[in-house]
Design a protein around this motif. Structure first.
Motif, short mmCIF file in Angstrom:
data_model
loop_
_atom_site.label_atom_id
_atom_site.label_comp_id
_atom_site.label_asym_id
_atom_site.label_seq_id
_atom_site.Cartn_x
_atom_site.Cartn_y
_atom_site.Cartn_z
N PRO A 37 0.82 -1.13 0.04
CA PRO A 37 -0.22 0.01 -0.08
C PRO A 37 0.83 1.08 0.04
N ARG A 38 2.23 1.02 0.36
CA ARG A 38 2.96 2.33 0.31
C ARG A 38 3.39 2.72 -1.04
N GLY A 39 3.11 1.89 -2.01
CA GLY A 39 3.52 2.31 -3.47
C GLY A 39 4.46 0.90 -3.68
N PRO A 40 4.64 0.86 -5.06
CA PRO A 40 5.37 -0.50 -5.53
C PRO A 40 6.85 -0.44 -5.44
N GLY A 41 7.23 0.78 -5.40
CA GLY A 41 8.84 0.72 -5.46
C GLY A 41 8.92 0.77 -6.97
N ASP A 42 10.09 0.34 -7.40
CA ASP A 42 10.82 0.19 -8.68
C ASP A 42 10.02 -1.14 -9.49
N ILE A 43 8.85 -0.88 -10.07
CA ILE A 43 8.26 -1.92 -10.74
C ILE A 43 8.92 -2.52 -11.95
N ARG A 44 10.36 -1.92 -12.34
CA ARG A 44 11.06 -2.63 -13.70
C ARG A 44 12.06 -3.62 -12.93
N THR A 45 11.98 -3.93 -11.74
CA THR A 45 12.73 -4.87 -11.05
C THR A 45 12.87 -6.40 -11.81
#
Length: 1127
Positions: free
Chosen positions: A972-980
């Motif tokens: 819920p805090r956001g996905p971070g780096d989605i390209r990982t």
């Protein structure tokens, strides 16, 4: 999947990726038929076998299903040994409880007698309450729940024990103002203090019963090796007939507003608000034993019913429906079975599978939010009517007393989710699919993979403000201050109304019941931290940007304006009507898919005081990976549609050409763009002439050596079939020459009649139209037949497939048919394009794009839409991509073909036949078999790859990427780096060849797009151009082809064609085995002496030097990453 997930640590990952050392034998892991002797094969069946066969025929729809069900039940049932150990532990617990000392009587508010280190497991708000309390050992200790009935299932074995509180502790008015619940909590606190000191217990903790904050329970677990064997849950309950039933009707109030709100009683005579949930929680404690007795009488010795209940519990668990406050628990489903037995919908002789089917059928067809049901068949007039319960609760299912609503805590959303899942499951069972059991009971359905969009509301404390805004004081009073539960119903109703036709189903998370130590404060309502909503969308409703309201003079118009607030405006429509309407800003398909985001944030801010900073919407986070450089608002559907429109115009021109010796019989697309699956769709090009050299005599442009590599333009293949004629020659070479003449004539006519720049060759004609380049190939339908003809020395002609005939048939017949079928699929399922492109982008980003054909990945993506069971077809790219990773990592490629039933052409019988042919010919088929109606036996799209090692690599990477990506999207805090998960693991390669970005034409398409790149010689404004641009010029791909030709016998080469800056090189394990000294073996090898004999071994230093020499100007560096080339 489990095997694929083993060793996900760094070392394990390295080993799993570097599987080159182990030769994979083609037969390994294949299911083989059991070998039986002739006597065994034709032996007469015994009486027992005959009766079992008769049973299977009447109680199950196949022998396989019966075996699967029995195996599953064996797996989830408790063994007799464990039951004995649990019974012994229960006897010990009973003795310890009866020995707990009593305490002197004190006021309820005087809690000084509680020993240090023990907290009361309930929030005492408001603290002041009348009544007195002292502890006495329970009057009775009774085991209740599924353990006693034999329907509890592993892995979490819970035994519920009811402790009857002695009557002396309770007073007449304890039903009021939470007095009973306070005494119950103090009772548990004293018990917990004494039991925690006992060495018998490994842990003594508190938890909430089904998530209800007023009803804690005490959890006891054994000490030592049996710690995970069982959890004993202690539930204090009142003595029989303590509460007067008439005081606990859903219309009665047992919490006084003056006490709860701390205000003096209002003298206006207004009635107290009813407290139906509070009353239900009191009734639940009084009915624990009667419910067990009822279930015991119904299930009794009927093993089929018990099996059915166990299967239903597994079904609920896989769908995450049975946990937390308001979950559809195993107890509820047991009561549903009891109801169906009492109404004769289920018979006690039925098998577990039939009980499962009948119960799912009931759940799918009965809406308990509208028509409640009751286990009470009494006509006593003093009992409340079902309508009274419908007024107080969203879902109604009464127990045998007629007073207790078993579904009081179940929200309407949860029940609708249960109904939806039951409908899907019934459709799956009715289809009688071979893998129905696997999909129904063995496939988990986490929220992120089952719903198209996910909404996280955090922090939960914002829901307090929502309760004030929505004026939910009576609900808060009823629920003991639980503002999350109070706001949940109104919020879901609000969003369902707002999303309207876009929404198929709205579900919410049920935070699992938390546990805490006895010396800790009980968790607060906001402690779960987040409320998650899942939106299952209707694809047909997603494209509309307009919410049409009533006409301005209608009375409903005021309600519409009040609901939508400032977004509502008056509009005049083409039919002359003036209506209220809401218009959402969305130009592209990607933005239209995210209109629910605008709806959700607007309505929550307007009606519930929840600002958009508290709404974290997960719906389009993966879109960035398939967006062009300048298209931040579109995922390419519009560009693809423009290319398809241009193709349609060109096909009309071809149909209407005058002057061709033979008329055109068909024009078919055969390129990913024309089936909407090209990862980065082409844009109309207008090359800058100053950037190129010009070849005037051929009206073409050439790259200039002093400039960066020009933009990559890929021609779109179109197959143009000509009508049959007796004039066609019967020789393959002659046909080729006639086709070449047609290609020249085609170019001539298109230029003369329509002014299109064309360039003809012997095999194709390139046409430039509106900035798009099409490559037209002329085809003659009898050519594959002629290519198959082989003539024997005696002059006999026989037909045999040859590589040339197979290739020609694939390119001119099968590929256009596939393109047409997938084009049609895109019209039915608008999300198909984005899902297929994301899947291909991921595979290519892992450097495996060259090993797996485009068409095979398109078909795997199509399978997600044509065979989505146990899900519904995806309506968003995000959920489609997650399911692609799940399918790739869990499908049994060795023992099953992936059947993609395009246009629903294959019947169930044909699919059975395809599977049996597959098993019979498995050894001759490729490692990955994809079957379509046009290609039932040979799996033409996977003939050239992937190899067993590459497929294994793909499966491992998908299994590792899926949990990482799901965790990111559910954060819920956001996905971070989605390209990982799109970045390739480079540590597995032996050599890395780094390329110069200047000569990578698609550099900007990289997963991590560079901040700056080189000019590629395109003008900003597309316009007419008379010169043919540079076609298919991609230096890294040309270099790769040279490497494979020169060193393919020694190494494998991997590259991401979308802007990759690295080529990964893996040495083949066999290449380092010494070869005998021969002139034919000298390529890339040197002579060394081994045991006095000259042998050839790879000359690695020279090969690395050759890599650099071959790619001079393109190669920046060659890095040797490992020393594993010693012989």
């Amino acid at each position: 999947m489990e095997s694929a997930l083993e060793g996900t640590g760094k070392e394990g990952k390295k080993e799993s990726l570097k599987k080159r050392k182990i030769a994979v034998s083609p037969g390994e892991g294949l299911l083989q038929p059991v070998k039986l002797s002739r006597a065994e094969l034709y032996k007469e069946p015994t009486n027992e076998e005959l009766s079992r066969l008769r049973e299977t025929e009447s109680l199950f729809h196949s022998s396989l299903l019966r075996l699967q069900v029995e195996e599953l039940l064996k797996e989830v049932r408790l063994s007799e040994k464990k039951k004995e150990r649990i019974d012994a532990f229960l006897r010990e617990v009973n003795q310890r409880i009866m020995k707990v000392p009593s305490t002197p009587e004190t006021e309820l508010t005087n809690q000084a007698w509680l020993p240090d280190g023990v907290q009361v497991p309930i929030h005492q708000v408001p603290y002041t309450v009348k009544g007195r309390f002292h502890f006495l050992p329970p009057a009775q200790v009774t085991v209740v729940g599924s353990y006693l009935l034999g329907t509890c299932i592993r892995p979490d074995i819970n035994v519920d024990v009811a402790l009857t509180i002695p009557r002396e502790i309770l007073q007449d008015k304890d039903g009021l103002n939470q007095r009973y619940f306070r005494k119950r909590a103090l009772y548990l606190a004293h018990l917990a203090h004494h039991l925690a000191k006992d060495p018998l217990f490994g842990s003594v903790r508190f938890s909430y019963t089904n998530g209800c904050h007023l009803k804690p329970s005490l959890l006891l677990r054994p000490h030592g090796k049996d710690e995970h064997l069982v959890t004993i849950r202690l539930h204090p309950c009142p003595p029989p007939n303590f509460f007067r039933p008439c005081r606990l009707l859903p219309s009665k109030s047992n919490v006084r507003s003056a006490w709860y709100r701390g205000q003096s009683p209002s003298g206006d005579g207004s009635p107290e608000p009813p407290t139906p949930h509070y009353n239900t929680w009191l009734l639940q404690d009084t009915a624990l034993e009667s419910h067990v007795q009822l279930l015991s009488a119904v299930l009794g010795s009927a093993s089929g019913l018990k099996d059915g209940v166990a299967l239903l519990k597994v079904w609920l668990r896989q769908r995450e429906l049975d946990k937390g406050l308001g979950g559809f628990s195993g107890f509820l489903v047991s009561m549903v079975v009891a109801f169906l037995v009492s109404t004769r919908k289920i018979h006690t002789t039925m098998s577990g599978y039939q009980v499962l089917r009948s119960t799912l059928q009931f759940l799918a067809s009965t809406d308990l939010t509208v028509n409640g049901v009751s286990l009470c068949f009494s006509s006593d007039p003093s009992l409340p009517a079902l309508a009274d319960f419908h007024q107080a609760f969203p879902v109604v299912f009464l127990d045998s007393s007629g007073r207790l609503n078993l579904c009081a805590d179940v929200t309407a959303s949860t029940y609708h989710q249960v109904q939806h899942e039951a409908r899907l499951s019934m459709a799956l069972l009715d289809s009688k699919a071979d893998d129905g059991f696997q999909l129904l009971l063995m496939t988990p359905k986490p929220m992120i993979r089952a719903f198209d969009h996910i909404v996280h509301l955090r922090p939960l404390s914002r829901l307090q403000a929502a309760c004030h805004r929505l004026k939910l004081w009576p609900e808060l009073q009823d629920l003991g201050g639980d503002y999350v539960s109070a706001a949940l119903g109104p919020l879901t109703t609000l969003l369902e109304q707002g999303l309207g036709s876009r929404l198929q189903l709205l579900a919410h998370s049920r935070p699992p019941a938390s546990e805490w130590d006895i010396n800790q404060e009980p968790p607060k309502h906001r402690d779960p931290g987040v409320l998650t909503l899942g939106l299952l969308l209707r694809p047909e409703g997603l494209t509309s940007v307009l919410e049409l309201g009533p006409e301005a003079d209608q009375p409903e118009a005021a309600n519409f304006r009040q609901f939508w607030g400032s977004r509502s405006e008056l509009r005049r429509f083409q039919d002359g009507a003036i209506r209220e309407a809401v218009v959402w800003e969305a130009a592209s398909m990607a933005q239209k898919r995210l209109i629910p985001h605008q709806v959700v944030t607007h309505l929550l801010a307007l009606h519930a005081d929840i600002p958009d900073t508290c709404v974290h919407y997960t719906g389009g986070l993966l879109d960035a990976l398939i967006q062009g450089l300048k298209e931040t608002s579109s995922t390419g559907e519009e560009a693809l549609a423009a290319a398809v429109r241009c193709y349609d115009d060109l096909s009309r021109l071809l149909w209407g050409l005058d002057g061709l010796p033979l008329t055109v019989s068909a024009v078919q697309g055969a390129h990913p763009v024309l089936r909407y699956t090209e990862v980065f769709p082409p844009a109309p090009v207008r090359p800058a002439h100053s950037f190129h050299e010009q070849l005037r005599e051929r009206a073409s442009l050439l790259p200039r050596p002093d400039k960066p590599c020009p933009a990559y333009v890929e021609p779109m293949t179109v197959v143009c079939h000509l009508e049959g004629s007796g004039q066609w020659p019967q020789d393959a070479e002659a046909i080729r020459r006639v086709r070449a003449a047609f290609q020249l004539r085609l170019a001539e006519l298109l230029t003369q009649q329509h002014g299109l720049p064309c360039r003809a060759t012997a095999t194709h004609t390139d046409v430039l139209k509106d900035g798009f380049v099409f490559r037209i190939r002329v085809a003659y339908h009898r050519e594959p037949q002629i290519l198959k003809e082989t003539r024997s020395p005696e002059g006999m002609v026989s037909l045999r497939d040859t590589p040339a005939s197979l290739r020609f048939e694939r390119d001119t017949r099968q590929l256009p048919l596939l393109t047409s079928a997938l084009h049609g699929l895109q019209q039915q399922h608008p999300a198909f394009s984005a899902v297929a492109r994301l899947a291909k982008r991921w595979v290519r980003a892992q450097l495996l794009g060259g090993e797996v054909t485009d068409e095979s990945l398109d078909l795997v993506a199509a399978a997600l839409f044509l065979h989505p069971e146990p899900f519904t077809p995806p309506s968003s790219p995000q959920v489609g991509f997650l399911r692609f990773l799940f399918l790739m990592s869990t499908f049994d490629w060795k023992n099953n073909p992936l059947i993609v039933n395009l246009n629903n052409e294959l019947t169930a019988e044909e699919q059975v036949e395809i599977r049996s042919v597959f098993l019979a010919t498995r050894a001759k088929l490729p490692v990955m078999v994809i079957v379509t109606p046009q290609d039932r036996k040979s799996s033409v799209w996977t003939q050239d790859g992937p190899s067993p090692q590459i497929l294994h690599q793909l499966v491992v990477l998908a299994a590792e990427a899926l949990p990482v990506l799901e965790k990111q999207l559910m954060d819920p805090r956001g996905p971070g780096d989605i390209r990982t998960v799109f970045r390739p693991p480079l540590d597995m390669y032996d050599v890395l060849i780094r390329l110069a970005p200047r000569h990578i034409p698609r550099h900007r398409q990289a997963v991590d797009s560079p901040a700056a790149s080189f000019c590629r010689g395109l003008l900003a404004e597309p316009g007419p151009s008379s010169l043919m641009p540079v076609l298919g010029y991609d230096p890294p791909q040309l270099y790769l082809a040279q490497l494979r030709e020169a060193f393919g016998h020694l190494a494998l080469f991997f590259y991401d064609q979308h802007g990759g800056e690295v080529i990964g090189v893996l040495w083949k394990p066999t290449s380092f085995q010494p070869q005998p000294f021969k002139a034919s073996n000298t390529k890339g090898r040197m002579v060394v002496s081994q045991g006095g004999e000259p042998v050839m071994v790879p000359n690695v230093e020279a090969i690395l030097e050759d890599f650099a020499i071959l790619g001079e100007g393109l190669v920046q560096a060659v890095e040797a990453r490992s020393e594993r080339w010693t012989v």
